[in-house]
Write a protein that holds these residues in place. Sequence first.
Motif, short mmCIF file in Angstrom:
data_model
loop_
_atom_site.label_atom_id
_atom_site.label_comp_id
_atom_site.label_asym_id
_atom_site.label_seq_id
_atom_site.Cartn_x
_atom_site.Cartn_y
_atom_site.Cartn_z
N PRO A 181 -5.93 -8.21 -14.07
CA PRO A 181 -6.17 -6.83 -13.60
C PRO A 181 -6.36 -6.76 -12.09
CG PRO A 181 -7.42 -7.28 -15.58
CD PRO A 181 -6.82 -8.59 -15.18
N GLY A 182 -5.63 -5.84 -11.46
CA GLY A 182 -5.75 -5.64 -10.02
C GLY A 182 -5.10 -6.70 -9.16
N THR A 197 6.20 -14.93 -4.00
CA THR A 197 4.80 -14.53 -4.00
C THR A 197 4.80 -13.02 -4.17
OG1 THR A 197 4.13 -16.33 -2.55
CG2 THR A 197 2.64 -14.45 -2.74
N PHE A 198 4.12 -12.54 -5.18
CA PHE A 198 4.10 -11.12 -5.47
C PHE A 198 2.88 -10.45 -4.85
CE2 PHE A 198 7.33 -9.80 -8.49
CZ PHE A 198 7.83 -11.00 -8.94
N GLY A 199 3.07 -9.19 -4.48
CA GLY A 199 1.94 -8.34 -4.14
C GLY A 199 1.32 -7.79 -5.42
N SER A 200 0.22 -7.09 -5.25
CA SER A 200 -0.50 -6.57 -6.41
C SER A 200 0.07 -5.25 -6.91
CB SER A 200 -1.98 -6.42 -6.10
OG SER A 200 -2.15 -5.61 -4.96
N GLY A 201 1.07 -4.72 -6.22
CA GLY A 201 1.77 -3.56 -6.74
C GLY A 201 1.21 -2.23 -6.28
N THR A 202 2.05 -1.22 -6.35
CA THR A 202 1.65 0.17 -6.13
C THR A 202 1.88 0.92 -7.43
OG1 THR A 202 2.18 0.20 -3.77
CG2 THR A 202 2.14 2.33 -4.92
N ARG A 203 0.81 1.52 -7.93
CA ARG A 203 0.95 2.32 -9.15
C ARG A 203 1.28 3.76 -8.74
NH1 ARG A 203 -0.08 1.88 -14.38
NH2 ARG A 203 -1.07 -0.15 -14.11
N LEU A 204 2.47 4.20 -9.09
CA LEU A 204 2.92 5.55 -8.75
C LEU A 204 2.88 6.42 -10.00
CD1 LEU A 204 4.27 7.61 -6.84
CD2 LEU A 204 6.48 6.68 -7.58
N THR A 205 2.23 7.54 -9.87
CA THR A 205 2.18 8.52 -10.95
C THR A 205 2.76 9.83 -10.44
OG1 THR A 205 0.19 7.49 -11.86
CG2 THR A 205 0.73 9.72 -12.62
N ALA A 224 -5.32 -11.56 -19.78
CA ALA A 224 -4.40 -11.04 -18.75
C ALA A 224 -3.10 -10.68 -19.45
CB ALA A 224 -4.15 -12.10 -17.68
N GLU A 225 -2.13 -10.30 -18.65
CA GLU A 225 -0.79 -10.05 -19.21
C GLU A 225 0.13 -11.16 -18.72
OE1 GLU A 225 0.64 -6.06 -18.72
OE2 GLU A 225 1.92 -6.30 -20.47
N TYR A 226 0.94 -11.65 -19.63
CA TYR A 226 1.81 -12.79 -19.36
C TYR A 226 3.27 -12.38 -19.48
CZ TYR A 226 -2.41 -15.58 -19.61
OH TYR A 226 -3.66 -16.09 -19.37
N PHE A 227 4.04 -12.81 -18.51
CA PHE A 227 5.46 -12.45 -18.47
C PHE A 227 6.31 -13.70 -18.44
CE2 PHE A 227 5.05 -7.94 -17.70
CZ PHE A 227 3.81 -7.81 -17.11
N CYS A 228 7.26 -13.74 -19.35
CA CYS A 228 8.29 -14.75 -19.32
C CYS A 228 9.47 -14.21 -18.52
CB CYS A 228 8.72 -15.07 -20.75
SG CYS A 228 9.97 -16.35 -20.92
N ALA A 229 10.17 -15.07 -17.82
CA ALA A 229 11.26 -14.60 -16.98
C ALA A 229 12.34 -15.65 -16.85
CB ALA A 229 10.73 -14.21 -15.59
N VAL A 230 13.55 -15.19 -16.57
CA VAL A 230 14.66 -16.10 -16.31
C VAL A 230 15.31 -15.75 -14.98
CG1 VAL A 230 15.12 -16.37 -18.78
CG2 VAL A 230 16.43 -14.71 -17.48
N GLY A 231 15.81 -16.76 -14.35
CA GLY A 231 16.56 -16.57 -13.12
C GLY A 231 17.96 -17.11 -13.35
N PHE A 234 0.83 -1.20 0.00
CA PHE A 234 0.00 0.00 0.00
C PHE A 234 0.87 1.25 0.00
CE2 PHE A 234 0.07 -1.97 4.16
CZ PHE A 234 0.45 -0.96 5.03
N PRO A 235 0.31 2.31 -0.60
CA PRO A 235 -1.03 2.33 -1.18
C PRO A 235 -1.09 1.55 -2.49
CG PRO A 235 0.13 4.35 -1.71
CD PRO A 235 1.05 3.55 -0.80
N SER A 236 -2.28 1.33 -2.99
CA SER A 236 -2.39 0.67 -4.28
C SER A 236 -2.13 1.66 -5.41
CB SER A 236 -3.77 0.05 -4.45
OG SER A 236 -4.78 1.02 -4.28
N HIS A 237 -2.47 2.92 -5.16
CA HIS A 237 -2.21 3.99 -6.12
C HIS A 237 -1.71 5.21 -5.37
CE1 HIS A 237 -5.14 1.51 -8.30
NE2 HIS A 237 -4.62 1.97 -9.41
#
Lengths: 114, 115
Positions: free
Chosen positions: B40-41, A104-112, B87-94, A7-10
């Motif tokens: 999305p989201g 495990t990724f979070g959903s991200g913060t969109r920064l403008t 959706a959006e798909y990402f290829c990646a390498v480690g 957070f924030p998300s945006h």
Amino acid sequence: EAGVTQFPSHSVIEKGQTVTLRCDPISGHDNLYWYRRVMGKEIKFLLHFVKESKQDESGMPNNRFLAERTGGTYSTLKVQPAELEDSGVYFCASSQDASNYGYTFGSGTRLTVV
Amino acid sequence: AQSVTQPDIHITVSEGASLELRCNYSYGATPYLFWYVQSPGQGLQLLLKYFSGDTLVQGIKGFEAEFKRSQSSFNLRKPSVHWSDAAEYFCAVGDPYTGGFKTIFGAGTRLFVKA
């Protein structure tokens, strides 16, 4: 279990202002990563914490970016002062074992930055 | 330097049709290979990964990918696309050899699914 929370998300800020992004990793995950995606381009590595120590900060773009992880729990990424080119989506990820890339990724913060 | 190329910025397929998303990488040895999806989201979700062994890898949601060393490719496939796959798909390498365990991502391919 709860996932990675960001957070924030945006956030929309003016050029020259300061912004702090926060990431709460999965409990017990010692490894925490920050990544950034700018202008729909590649997602790029910023840095990697192991507990509270910076294992690799080779991706940090410049000294306007400061990442901390006090106590080895949540992390913050501060941008000061923000520039237009800092706009993008900032992702946080955590993992228990770095060597198997089990992020495990979070959903991200969109920064403008305007 | 390592890099990942996803030549298609966006792809449109009809629901029920097959899908193949292309990915090429540049690396001196066999890297660890991944496909992620971002709806999305949502955050990035790991679909599948290849470390070694069988070059055809099965993932979640009915996806598979094939590692072809001679072509430095790791294309993602699905036999029948569902509308929810948009959706959006990402290829990646480690890079498992130089430490750090960071991941290098491609620029992504956005999938549109039409009825």
